[in-house]
Design a protein around this motif. Sequence first.
Motif, PDB file in Angstrom:
ATOM      1  N   ARG A 195       0.837  -1.358  -0.181  1.00 19.19           N
ATOM      2  CA  ARG A 195       0.386   0.186  -0.096  1.00 19.19           C
ATOM      3  C   ARG A 195       0.729   1.569  -0.180  1.00 19.19           C
ATOM      4  O   ARG A 195       0.645   2.065  -0.304  1.00 19.19           O
ATOM      5  CB  ARG A 195      -0.656  -0.148   1.291  1.00 19.19           C
ATOM      6  CG  ARG A 195      -1.719  -1.508   1.244  1.00 19.19           C
ATOM      7  CD  ARG A 195      -3.372  -0.527   2.697  1.00 19.19           C
ATOM      8  NE  ARG A 195      -4.148  -2.110   1.965  1.00 19.19           N
ATOM      9  CZ  ARG A 195      -5.000  -2.468   3.352  1.00 19.19           C
ATOM     10  NH1 ARG A 195      -4.395  -2.216   3.736  1.00 19.19           N
ATOM     11  NH2 ARG A 195      -5.756  -2.773   3.142  1.00 19.19           N
ATOM     12  N   ASP A 196       2.061   1.227   0.745  1.00 20.15           N
ATOM     13  CA  ASP A 196       3.536   2.140   0.444  1.00 20.15           C
ATOM     14  C   ASP A 196       3.735   2.715  -0.973  1.00 20.15           C
ATOM     15  O   ASP A 196       3.346   4.171  -1.394  1.00 20.15           O
ATOM     16  CB  ASP A 196       4.101   1.860   1.402  1.00 20.15           C
ATOM     17  CG  ASP A 196       4.892   0.870   0.709  1.00 20.15           C
ATOM     18  OD1 ASP A 196       4.236  -0.170   0.191  1.00 20.15           O
ATOM     19  OD2 ASP A 196       6.202   0.339   1.165  1.00 20.15           O
ATOM     20  N   LYS A 197       3.306   2.066  -1.935  1.00 20.87           N
ATOM     21  CA  LYS A 197       3.639   1.781  -3.239  1.00 20.87           C
ATOM     22  C   LYS A 197       2.330   2.702  -4.065  1.00 20.87           C
ATOM     23  O   LYS A 197       2.491   2.535  -5.403  1.00 20.87           O
ATOM     24  CB  LYS A 197       4.732   1.002  -4.049  1.00 20.87           C
ATOM     25  CG  LYS A 197       5.579   1.268  -3.008  1.00 20.87           C
ATOM     26  CD  LYS A 197       6.755   1.920  -3.615  1.00 20.87           C
ATOM     27  CE  LYS A 197       7.879   1.862  -3.363  1.00 20.87           C
ATOM     28  NZ  LYS A 197       8.533   4.189  -3.246  1.00 20.87           N
ATOM     29  N   LEU A 198       1.269   1.320  -3.690  1.00 20.85           N
ATOM     30  CA  LEU A 198       0.124   1.257  -4.600  1.00 20.85           C
ATOM     31  C   LEU A 198      -0.804   1.627  -3.792  1.00 20.85           C
ATOM     32  O   LEU A 198      -1.745   0.286  -3.413  1.00 20.85           O
ATOM     33  CB  LEU A 198      -0.273  -0.414  -5.403  1.00 20.85           C
ATOM     34  CG  LEU A 198       1.673  -0.799  -5.492  1.00 20.85           C
ATOM     35  CD1 LEU A 198       1.365  -2.198  -5.797  1.00 20.85           C
ATOM     36  CD2 LEU A 198       1.073  -0.481  -7.331  1.00 20.85           C
ATOM     37  N   PRO A 199      -1.839   3.145  -3.481  1.00 16.45           N
ATOM     38  CA  PRO A 199      -2.205   3.362  -2.074  1.00 16.45           C
ATOM     39  C   PRO A 199      -3.712   3.059  -3.112  1.00 16.45           C
ATOM     40  O   PRO A 199      -4.504   4.489  -2.846  1.00 16.45           O
ATOM     41  CB  PRO A 199      -1.933   4.965  -1.974  1.00 16.45           C
ATOM     42  CG  PRO A 199      -1.223   5.343  -3.187  1.00 16.45           C
ATOM     43  CD  PRO A 199      -0.559   4.190  -4.268  1.00 16.45           C
ATOM     44  N   TYR A 200      -3.951   2.563  -3.500  1.00 20.85           N
ATOM     45  CA  TYR A 200      -5.873   2.329  -4.207  1.00 20.85           C
ATOM     46  C   TYR A 200      -6.438   1.358  -3.004  1.00 20.85           C
ATOM     47  O   TYR A 200      -6.141   0.909  -2.895  1.00 20.85           O
ATOM     48  CB  TYR A 200      -5.142   1.208  -5.730  1.00 20.85           C
ATOM     49  CG  TYR A 200      -4.223   2.423  -6.212  1.00 20.85           C
ATOM     50  CD1 TYR A 200      -4.703   3.222  -6.970  1.00 20.85           C
ATOM     51  CD2 TYR A 200      -3.019   1.955  -6.627  1.00 20.85           C
ATOM     52  CE1 TYR A 200      -3.397   4.306  -7.431  1.00 20.85           C
ATOM     53  CE2 TYR A 200      -2.224   2.221  -6.977  1.00 20.85           C
ATOM     54  CZ  TYR A 200      -1.940   3.529  -8.543  1.00 20.85           C
ATOM     55  OH  TYR A 200      -0.866   4.226  -7.894  1.00 20.85           O
TER      56      TYR A 200
END
Length: 292
Positions: free
Chosen positions: A260-265
């Motif tokens: 989620r740190d890189k892909l906050p979706y």
Amino acid sequence: MSSHNQIVFFDTTLRDGEQSPGCTMHHDEKLRMAHQLANLGVDVLEAGFAIASQGDSDSIRMIAREVRGPRIASLARCKREDIEAAARSIEPAEKARIHTFLASSDLHLEAKLKITRAEALHQAAESVRLARTFADDVEFSAEDATRTDPDFLVEIVTVAVQAGATTINIPDTVGYTTPDEYAATFRMLFAKVPGIVGPDGKDNVILSTHCHNDLGMAVANTLAGIQAGARQAECTINGVGERAGNAALEEIAAALMVRRDKLPYTNNIKLNQLYPTSQMLRRIHQLRLLAQ
């Protein structure tokens, strides 16, 4: 339309997944799998390719009638008879989509379809317009998009958007692209195609990924597409599909959760349903193999 950080999961296990050897399903197996995909939380369920056979059309119609939750889609070539068959098959659905496609690479246009670029543009526009007379939700796929001349890809996507497509899919049909190339394609389309982004900065049209795993990069390419602005991911359970398979739904969902740190979706996938869904598909395929 999805919210800006919401990823639409488009599952094509029952259509593209079925095209891999040993992965065909009977009527009742398709329905059982469709109910489980609804339990999993997929947003769009591509139930089949209506024109392919009467059996496929009947299965789509049965799923459209009985499965609630996901939007039910049928695939159709950019041909009147395909689109009309798709429309008939999804008619009972609470929420429905017609997914129409046309090759856009010169290789496919010349060798497979034997049509010119101008003919392809006309066919794409006419087909999307026709599909919109049957459904408010119409997806257009530029087949072999990742090997298409970039300027022509912009042209064909532009005519599809102008004709009323609500989702535009950019398939890596033969598993050819790399993550940086794929991301650049999405950024180019956002920059050059009028009407994708509205005046409020929100997407009027959702861009979609559809990746094959021939070079082992289907999931990496999908995530790169999402980072570049795609908000729909087309995928299958267990990564089943033609040749080396499609991007695996469970791997995309896990990546979105773990990184989620890189892909906050955000998304609607219920992670506790991944294992039972995977096992159900595996059991169906094992039964098929035993029956052969």
